[in-house]
Design an enzyme around this catalytic site. Sequence first.
Site, PDB file in Angstrom:
ATOM      1  N   LYS A  22       0.851  -1.211   0.000  1.00 20.16           N
ATOM      2  CA  LYS A  22       0.000   0.000   0.000  1.00 20.16           C
ATOM      3  C   LYS A  22       0.879   1.252   0.000  1.00 20.16           C
ATOM      4  CE  LYS A  22      -1.715   1.625   4.055  1.00 20.16           C
ATOM      5  NZ  LYS A  22      -1.413   3.036   4.325  1.00 20.16           N
ATOM      6  N   ASN A  23       1.896   1.270   0.885  1.00 22.24           N
ATOM      7  CA  ASN A  23       2.685   2.491   1.065  1.00 22.24           C
ATOM      8  C   ASN A  23       3.726   2.716  -0.027  1.00 22.24           C
ATOM      9  OD1 ASN A  23       1.122   2.986   3.242  1.00 22.24           O
ATOM     10  ND2 ASN A  23       2.646   2.406   4.771  1.00 22.24           N
ATOM     11  N   CYS A 116      -5.342   8.187   9.196  1.00 24.96           N
ATOM     12  CA  CYS A 116      -5.535   7.619  10.536  1.00 24.96           C
ATOM     13  C   CYS A 116      -5.100   8.629  11.591  1.00 24.96           C
ATOM     14  CB  CYS A 116      -4.695   6.350  10.693  1.00 24.96           C
ATOM     15  SG  CYS A 116      -5.420   4.948   9.837  1.00 24.96           S
ATOM     16  N   ARG A 121       0.376  14.814  12.571  1.00 23.15           N
ATOM     17  CA  ARG A 121       0.785  14.569  11.182  1.00 23.15           C
ATOM     18  C   ARG A 121       0.775  15.854  10.338  1.00 23.15           C
ATOM     19  NH1 ARG A 121      -1.704   8.916   9.269  1.00 23.15           N
ATOM     20  NH2 ARG A 121       0.307   8.737   8.229  1.00 23.15           N
ATOM     21  N   ASP A 306       4.567   0.851  12.014  1.00 22.17           N
ATOM     22  CA  ASP A 306       3.324   0.236  11.549  1.00 22.17           C
ATOM     23  C   ASP A 306       3.125  -1.171  12.107  1.00 22.17           C
ATOM     24  OD1 ASP A 306       3.405   1.752   8.237  1.00 22.17           O
ATOM     25  OD2 ASP A 306       2.868   2.518  10.212  1.00 22.17           O
ATOM     26  N   ARG A 398      -8.529  -0.277   4.917  1.00 23.30           N
ATOM     27  CA  ARG A 398      -7.660   0.721   4.291  1.00 23.30           C
ATOM     28  C   ARG A 398      -6.327   0.118   3.886  1.00 23.30           C
ATOM     29  NH1 ARG A 398      -7.771   6.361   7.362  1.00 23.30           N
ATOM     30  NH2 ARG A 398      -6.526   6.727   5.502  1.00 23.30           N
TER      31      ARG A 398
HETATM   32  C1  EPZ Z   1       4.173   7.022   6.052  1.00 25.41           C
HETATM   33  O1  EPZ Z   1       3.411   8.060   6.642  1.00 25.41           O
HETATM   34  C2  EPZ Z   1       3.252   5.817   5.998  1.00 25.41           C
HETATM   35  N1  EPZ Z   1       2.083   6.129   5.191  1.00 25.41           N
HETATM   36  C3  EPZ Z   1       2.796   5.449   7.416  1.00 25.41           C
HETATM   37  O2  EPZ Z   1       2.007   4.260   7.315  1.00 25.41           O
HETATM   38  C4  EPZ Z   1       4.037   5.150   8.257  1.00 25.41           C
HETATM   39  O3  EPZ Z   1       3.643   4.894   9.579  1.00 25.41           O
HETATM   40  C5  EPZ Z   1       4.982   6.360   8.227  1.00 25.41           C
HETATM   41  O4  EPZ Z   1       5.315   6.699   6.857  1.00 25.41           O
HETATM   42  C6  EPZ Z   1       6.282   6.096   8.979  1.00 25.41           C
HETATM   43  O5  EPZ Z   1       6.935   5.000   8.422  1.00 25.41           O
HETATM   44  C7  EPZ Z   1       2.179   6.091   3.833  1.00 25.41           C
HETATM   45  O6  EPZ Z   1       3.250   5.851   3.288  1.00 25.41           O
HETATM   46  C8  EPZ Z   1       0.918   6.373   3.049  1.00 25.41           C
HETATM   47  P1  EPZ Z   1       6.263  10.458   8.100  1.00 25.41           P
HETATM   48  P2  EPZ Z   1       3.979   9.576   6.642  1.00 25.41           P
HETATM   49  O7  EPZ Z   1       6.126  11.677   7.279  1.00 25.41           O
HETATM   50  O8  EPZ Z   1       4.666   9.856   5.371  1.00 25.41           O
HETATM   51  C9  EPZ Z   1       6.151  13.810  11.429  1.00 25.41           C
HETATM   52  C10 EPZ Z   1       0.134   2.877   7.698  1.00 25.41           C
HETATM   53  O9  EPZ Z   1      -0.366   2.371   8.713  1.00 25.41           O
HETATM   54  N2  EPZ Z   1       6.062  14.742  10.301  1.00 25.41           N
HETATM   55  O10 EPZ Z   1       7.500   9.653   8.008  1.00 25.41           O
HETATM   56  O11 EPZ Z   1       2.862  10.465   7.040  1.00 25.41           O
HETATM   57  C11 EPZ Z   1       4.863  13.013  11.550  1.00 25.41           C
HETATM   58  O12 EPZ Z   1       3.900  13.743  12.279  1.00 25.41           O
HETATM   59  C12 EPZ Z   1       0.624   4.323   7.724  1.00 25.41           C
HETATM   60  O13 EPZ Z   1       0.284   2.265   6.596  1.00 25.41           O
HETATM   61  C13 EPZ Z   1       6.147  16.106  10.556  1.00 25.41           C
HETATM   62  O14 EPZ Z   1       6.294  16.529  11.704  1.00 25.41           O
HETATM   63  O15 EPZ Z   1       5.039   9.491   7.822  1.00 25.41           O
HETATM   64  C14 EPZ Z   1       5.316  11.782  12.288  1.00 25.41           C
HETATM   65  O16 EPZ Z   1       5.379  12.074  13.656  1.00 25.41           O
HETATM   66  C15 EPZ Z   1       0.419   4.961   9.085  1.00 25.41           C
HETATM   67  N3  EPZ Z   1       6.068  16.968   9.511  1.00 25.41           N
HETATM   68  C16 EPZ Z   1       6.727  11.554  11.743  1.00 25.41           C
HETATM   69  O17 EPZ Z   1       7.134  12.809  11.172  1.00 25.41           O
HETATM   70  C17 EPZ Z   1       5.912  16.544   8.215  1.00 25.41           C
HETATM   71  O18 EPZ Z   1       5.865  17.376   7.286  1.00 25.41           O
HETATM   72  C18 EPZ Z   1       6.798  10.465  10.667  1.00 25.41           C
HETATM   73  O19 EPZ Z   1       5.963  10.864   9.607  1.00 25.41           O
HETATM   74  C19 EPZ Z   1       5.826  15.150   7.981  1.00 25.41           C
HETATM   75  C20 EPZ Z   1       5.909  14.274   9.038  1.00 25.41           C
END
Ligand code: EPZ
Length: 420
Positions: A22-23, A116, A121, A306, A398
């Site tokens: 998915k990701n 979610c 986020r 995850d 999802r």
């Molecule tokens: C991706 O989310 C995945 N989703 C998530 O999977 C996964 O948990 C996550 O990466 C971490 O591996 C998809 O790929 C669609 P991040 P993403 O940006 O890109 C903070 C699932 O269950 N952050 O690496 O949103 C954020 O709040 C989902 O399949 C900022 O502060 O993750 C978080 O605390 C859940 N500012 C941390 O970084 C930003 O601009 C990691 O977020 C972006 C992120």
Amino acid sequence: MDALVVSKCNRLSGKIKLYGAKNAILPIIAACVLTSDEVQLCGCPHLSDIDDMLAIIASIGGNVRFDGEQIFVCCKAVNPYTIDYALMRKIRSSVFILGPLLSRCGEAEIALPGGCEIGQRPIDLHLDGLKSLGVSVQECSQKNTVSCKGLPRGGIVKLKYPSVGATENLMMAAAIGTKKTVIYGAAKEPEIVDLAMFLNTLGARVFGAGTDLIVVEGKGRLHGARYRSVPDRIVAGTYMAAVGAVGGDVYIEGAIGDHLDAALHKFRLMGMDIMEEQRGIRVRQNGRIKAVKQTVTLPYPGFPTDLQPLLVAALCSAEGESVVTETLFENRFRYVYQLERMGADVILDGCNSVIIKGRSLYGAEVYAQDLRGGAALVVAALTAEGQTTVNGVEYIDRGYQSLGDELNLLGANIKRLTLQ
Ligand code: EPZ
């Protein structure tokens, strides 16, 4: 809302085949905006997040078709001002549309993404990175929208956190331009490598994906392609956690050990027999798994956030006391209250750790509130005496094509109820 009625299961056995991740597929679908040719994606699962992402592409004028496991996307012409905001607010990955639209059209107006509720986020890292590439960004807090103008002109981006989504958005923003972009502090997940491979299949020039330094040399124009994404390592880890919790012997076809090193190490510490083979991974467990002292989720290659809920669900029936700490999301333990309804001895320790003392669980009525937390309730329910009703299956849909049916193929007894 539908529900899954899960009966206690004494053993899982057999073989199950992984579908595309998915990701990986979600950013790849967004990247189809970068070319006006047709793109064919193979091995895709039917997930609601993927359906929503395709609908977003259609809302800007793309032609999309989902036939069996093949997705066809053709963005001959796109309109950056007709994005369906309601859809954008449904899923987190809708933010991936920003980079490709800017790269192709030089302008875009999006609604802040949904997804979610596992934490705030924000998308500040995405927007700061785009500003570093010369894009002007206007945020409107009243409407929760962001308006961007300007073709990304290349440059240097220093990510202060290895955000997966920000890394992916910036790679796509830089893919067409005519200049060179360097991303320092990039995320290293296998899905990042997969997106880079897809972009290069379209004719882009992306180097260093999988390390914390990625270089993108704009190529001017990209062409169509036929592509198959990496298998879903989180779905693989979900099956492994289920075998650990219940016991059994399962072959997960397509699973790639390198994508799950930290998780395999943890499952082995719990006493599970994990055999990495040529085309998949075999997982065996007899009797109760052992507790593990301390697990901390980290960006790849650390233990994946995850799989944190799935690990906790398995540890609920382990022998001994375990501690799991979540460092990526600030609200990823809501499912713990539902595990307690099943008799689990799981205590929140502060806001980002749980202490789990393994014991027997009993069936109860529980409620999924996010994707992986919902899957964790199903895994825990397999070990619980009697029957457990897991409400809110839409959350689980999802990210899993049909978790109940998949586990039934391995010997579980799970029925799906369609409620009001
Ligand atoms: C991706 O989310 C995945 N989703 C998530 O999977 C996964 O948990 C996550 O990466 C971490 O591996 C998809 O790929 C669609 P991040 P993403 O940006 O890109 C903070 C699932 O269950 N952050 O690496 O949103 C954020 O709040 C989902 O399949 C900022 O502060 O993750 C978080 O605390 C859940 N500012 C941390 O970084 C930003 O601009 C990691 O977020 C972006 C992120």
